[in-house]
Motif scaffolding. Structure first.
Motif, mmCIF file in Angstrom:
data_model
loop_
_atom_site.group_PDB
_atom_site.id
_atom_site.type_symbol
_atom_site.label_atom_id
_atom_site.label_comp_id
_atom_site.label_asym_id
_atom_site.label_seq_id
_atom_site.Cartn_x
_atom_site.Cartn_y
_atom_site.Cartn_z
ATOM 1 N N MET A 69 98.252 -126.451 -62.123
ATOM 2 C CA MET A 69 97.064 -126.566 -62.957
ATOM 3 C C MET A 69 96.470 -125.188 -63.249
ATOM 4 S SD MET A 69 93.334 -128.126 -62.327
ATOM 5 C CE MET A 69 92.877 -126.462 -61.903
ATOM 6 N N ILE A 70 96.412 -124.327 -62.222
ATOM 7 C CA ILE A 70 95.858 -122.980 -62.397
ATOM 8 C C ILE A 70 96.731 -122.157 -63.340
ATOM 9 C CG2 ILE A 70 95.334 -120.821 -61.211
ATOM 10 C CD1 ILE A 70 94.572 -122.526 -58.759
ATOM 11 N N LYS A 71 98.048 -122.267 -63.179
ATOM 12 C CA LYS A 71 98.972 -121.534 -64.039
ATOM 13 C C LYS A 71 98.864 -121.995 -65.488
ATOM 14 C CE LYS A 71 103.861 -120.329 -64.448
ATOM 15 N NZ LYS A 71 105.223 -120.527 -63.879
ATOM 16 N N LEU B 68 96.036 -128.913 -46.949
ATOM 17 C CA LEU B 68 96.524 -129.796 -48.009
ATOM 18 C C LEU B 68 98.037 -129.957 -47.894
ATOM 19 C CD1 LEU B 68 94.510 -128.391 -51.055
ATOM 20 C CD2 LEU B 68 93.965 -130.397 -49.659
ATOM 21 N N ASP B 69 98.523 -131.110 -48.330
ATOM 22 C CA ASP B 69 99.963 -131.320 -48.296
ATOM 23 C C ASP B 69 100.637 -130.511 -49.417
ATOM 24 O OD1 ASP B 69 99.268 -132.677 -50.546
ATOM 25 O OD2 ASP B 69 99.586 -134.661 -49.706
ATOM 26 N N GLU B 70 101.965 -130.414 -49.358
ATOM 27 C CA GLU B 70 102.706 -129.588 -50.308
ATOM 28 C C GLU B 70 102.593 -130.125 -51.738
ATOM 29 O OE1 GLU B 70 104.117 -126.723 -49.761
ATOM 30 O OE2 GLU B 70 103.544 -126.801 -47.646
ATOM 31 N N GLU B 71 102.530 -131.422 -51.882
ATOM 32 C CA GLU B 71 102.414 -132.008 -53.216
ATOM 33 C C GLU B 71 101.101 -131.621 -53.875
ATOM 34 O OE1 GLU B 71 102.608 -136.415 -55.404
ATOM 35 O OE2 GLU B 71 102.860 -136.221 -53.214
ATOM 36 N N ARG B 72 100.019 -131.678 -53.097
ATOM 37 C CA ARG B 72 98.706 -131.295 -53.638
ATOM 38 C C ARG B 72 98.668 -129.806 -53.958
ATOM 39 N NH1 ARG B 72 93.628 -133.487 -52.980
ATOM 40 N NH2 ARG B 72 94.737 -135.462 -52.928
ATOM 41 N N LYS B 73 99.267 -128.983 -53.087
ATOM 42 C CA LYS B 73 99.315 -127.542 -53.342
ATOM 43 C C LYS B 73 100.057 -127.238 -54.645
ATOM 44 C CE LYS B 73 99.199 -125.851 -48.572
ATOM 45 N NZ LYS B 73 99.958 -125.109 -47.528
ATOM 46 N N ALA B 74 101.210 -127.880 -54.827
ATOM 47 C CA ALA B 74 102.004 -127.646 -56.032
ATOM 48 C C ALA B 74 101.230 -128.076 -57.278
ATOM 49 C CB ALA B 74 103.322 -128.397 -55.943
ATOM 50 N N GLU B 75 100.484 -129.196 -57.184
ATOM 51 C CA GLU B 75 99.706 -129.685 -58.321
ATOM 52 C C GLU B 75 98.595 -128.701 -58.683
ATOM 53 O OE1 GLU B 75 97.103 -133.640 -59.623
ATOM 54 O OE2 GLU B 75 97.827 -133.405 -57.550
ATOM 55 N N ILE B 76 97.924 -128.184 -57.667
ATOM 56 C CA ILE B 76 96.820 -127.246 -57.928
ATOM 57 C C ILE B 76 97.347 -125.933 -58.528
ATOM 58 C CG2 ILE B 76 95.003 -125.868 -56.840
ATOM 59 C CD1 ILE B 76 94.739 -128.158 -54.774
ATOM 60 N N LYS B 77 98.457 -125.425 -57.968
ATOM 61 C CA LYS B 77 99.027 -124.177 -58.485
ATOM 62 C C LYS B 77 99.486 -124.338 -59.932
ATOM 63 C CE LYS B 77 100.520 -122.234 -54.067
ATOM 64 N NZ LYS B 77 101.677 -121.791 -53.247
ATOM 65 N N GLN C 86 94.946 -119.639 -48.021
ATOM 66 C CA GLN C 86 93.774 -119.927 -47.176
ATOM 67 C C GLN C 86 92.936 -121.062 -47.776
ATOM 68 O OE1 GLN C 86 91.377 -116.487 -46.471
ATOM 69 N NE2 GLN C 86 90.010 -117.511 -45.035
ATOM 70 N N LYS C 87 92.834 -121.063 -49.118
ATOM 71 C CA LYS C 87 92.069 -122.119 -49.775
ATOM 72 C C LYS C 87 92.742 -123.476 -49.621
ATOM 73 C CE LYS C 87 90.156 -119.207 -53.457
ATOM 74 N NZ LYS C 87 90.197 -118.956 -54.927
ATOM 75 N N PHE C 88 94.076 -123.449 -49.724
ATOM 76 C CA PHE C 88 94.818 -124.703 -49.705
ATOM 77 C C PHE C 88 95.226 -125.125 -48.296
ATOM 78 C CE2 PHE C 88 96.466 -123.103 -54.036
ATOM 79 C CZ PHE C 88 95.239 -123.404 -54.613
ATOM 80 N N SER D 91 89.863 -123.902 -58.609
ATOM 81 C CA SER D 91 90.640 -123.028 -57.728
ATOM 82 C C SER D 91 89.937 -122.829 -56.396
ATOM 83 C CB SER D 91 90.852 -121.672 -58.419
ATOM 84 O OG SER D 91 91.531 -120.777 -57.567
ATOM 85 N N ASP D 92 88.597 -122.744 -56.417
ATOM 86 C CA ASP D 92 87.840 -122.582 -55.160
ATOM 87 C C ASP D 92 87.615 -123.905 -54.444
ATOM 88 O OD1 ASP D 92 87.650 -119.860 -55.639
ATOM 89 O OD2 ASP D 92 85.739 -120.027 -56.717
ATOM 90 N N HIS D 93 87.702 -125.008 -55.184
ATOM 91 C CA HIS D 93 87.500 -126.329 -54.587
ATOM 92 C C HIS D 93 88.681 -127.219 -54.968
ATOM 93 C CE1 HIS D 93 83.506 -124.507 -55.042
ATOM 94 N NE2 HIS D 93 83.153 -125.191 -53.937
ATOM 95 N N PRO D 94 89.793 -127.098 -54.262
ATOM 96 C CA PRO D 94 91.015 -127.851 -54.613
ATOM 97 C C PRO D 94 90.829 -129.359 -54.604
ATOM 98 C CG PRO D 94 91.482 -126.131 -52.997
ATOM 99 C CD PRO D 94 90.004 -126.221 -53.094
#
Length: 426
Positions: free
Chosen positions: A292-294, A281-290, A276-278, A334-337
């Motif tokens: 970073m969080i991990k 966003l495109d898949e590349e940005r989602k993968a980058e954020i995930k 829901q947060k992401f 995480s709350d502000h990708p």
């Protein structure tokens, strides 16, 4: 004889009896009685002491451990986590009668039946065989016309006899095995079938089937096999403890399954929140954020482990501050990708360098001899941690810059609208 003569004779008899009684030495008789009583008492006491000495000299019965070995420390017991409480085995009262349930049947099933089965089976086979020979001799002597007419009932008689004989022999063999098992299991509450396999020469599979059959026949009145068929419990006490252990394991298993299900549910909920947060966003940005969080969670976990191993109030306080600020940065991103780009340098350089410094501090702190160079290096790292914490706090504050601008804009617009409406005038 006149009445007077009779009375005189009677009086003479009475006088004679009284004189005889008076002449008896009562004191001597009393002494003799006392002496004989003392002798009898002494003999009884000596006999009692001899019996007691004989009982004490008699060796006590040697009761081995549950697995049949004197030293069973090397045998692996799958039920070693049960605190077995051994009850008195067939405890007897003073009268010699048993006051607890039997572990082994006093008269196992088939004790006498095997003989009758075997006897009548052999008798029927013999009768059928004799009739067959009789018919055969008759056929030889007088011709074979009538030879086959008795086979119709001789053959079933012979087969029935064979079956009865085999059944009797099986019962007899089972009783023999029961006596062997009884000898091996004497004085125990439970026994592993692997141990019984070594002492009897029978396989575990065979023992499981054979003992299960004997339990069903009541030859072991209290016995039970465990669910896996690897352990024989001979007493109700042992079986009750086994059931309690299994219930405890089942409850523990259910709790673990509930925790696992709860954890999976939380992970699914977390994934749903992340999606829901992401959103947008495109898949590349989602993968980058995930990623970073991990990676951020991994850094925080390593920082916590370092903190647990380090000693010193100052280093503990600075590491706690570092973990707190770093965690807040990851929470915000995480709350502000959209802010992930502002933390790339933080992830690629600042955190790895900080971790390297902390590991160096750990190595220096483990040295037994704290020389001047070691002390100086440790002090420099501690001072640098202040700088790092201050820089990370500024980074966290900068992430809120857009939020502050939005709030300032909203406040300015609100004040202007209130003034236009005349709502701010006194």
């Amino acid at each position: 004889m006149s009445r007077k003569d009779f009375d005189r004779m009677t009086q003479d008899i009475i006088d004679s009896v009284e004189k005889a009684i008076d002449s008896i030495p009562y004191e001597e008789i009393g002494k003799r009685v006392s002496q004989e009583a003392s002798r009898a008492k002494e003999k009884i006491r000596e006999g009692y002491e001899k019996e007691e000495n004989r009982r004490r000299v008699k060796k006590p019965r040697n009761r081995r451990g549950f697995d049949g070995n004197k030293n069973n420390t090397n045998s692996k017991d799958p039920y070693s986590d049960i605190s077995w409480k051994q009850e008195p085995y067939q405890k007897k009262t003073e009268t010699g009668r048993q006051n607890s349930p039997l572990i082994f049947a006093a008269r196992p099933k088939g004790t006498f039946a095997w003989f009758f089965f075997l006897f009548f089976g052999i008798l029927m086979c013999t009768a059928a065989g004799l009739l067959f020979l009789s018919d055969l001799m008759t056929a030889i002597l007088y011709g074979g016309i009538e030879f086959g007419k008795h086979l119709i009932w001789m053959m079933p008689l012979f087969l029935i006899g064979v079956g009865i004989s085999i059944h009797g022999s099986q019962i007899r063999q089972r009783l023999k095995r029961f006596r062997i098992y009884k000898k091996k299991l004497e004085g125990k509450e439970y026994c592993q079938l692997k141990v019984l396999e070594k002492t009897t020469g029978k396989s575990v599979r065979y023992l499981k089937k054979d003992l299960g059959r004997m339990i069903a026949l009541g030859m072991f009145p209290q016995a039970h096999l465990d669910e896996q068929g690897t352990c024989l419990m001979l007493t109700q006490n042992a079986y009750d403890q086994y059931r309690m252990m299994m219930q405890s394991k089942e409850m523990q298993k259910q709790e673990e399954e509930e925790k696992k299900a709860k954890k999976e549910q939380e992970e699914r909920q977390k994934e749903a929140e992340e999606e829901q947060k992401f959103a947008g966003l495109d898949e590349e940005r989602k993968a980058e954020i995930k990623k970073m969080i991990k990676d951020g969670e991994a850094y925080l976990e390593r920082f916590h482990k370092m903190q647990e191993k380090m000693v010193g109030e100052e280093i503990q306080r600075k590491l706690s501050r570092l973990s707190l600020v770093t965690g807040r940065i990851f929470d915000y991103v995480s709350d502000h990708p959209e802010k992930v780009r502002d933390t790339r340098k933080f992830m690629s350089y600042y955190l790895p360098t900080t971790e390297k410094m902390l590991r160096t501090y750990q190595e220096l702190d483990r040295e037994v001899v704290q020389g001047e160079n070691i002390v100086t290096a440790k002090k420099e790292i501690l001072d640098t941690l202040d700088t790092i914490n201050y820089a990370f706090e500024n980074l966290l504050d900068s992430l809120y810059e857009d939020t502050m601008m939005d709030i300032s804009t909203d406040i300015a617009v609100l004040e202007t609208m209130l003034a236009q409406e005349g709502l701010t005038e006194p």
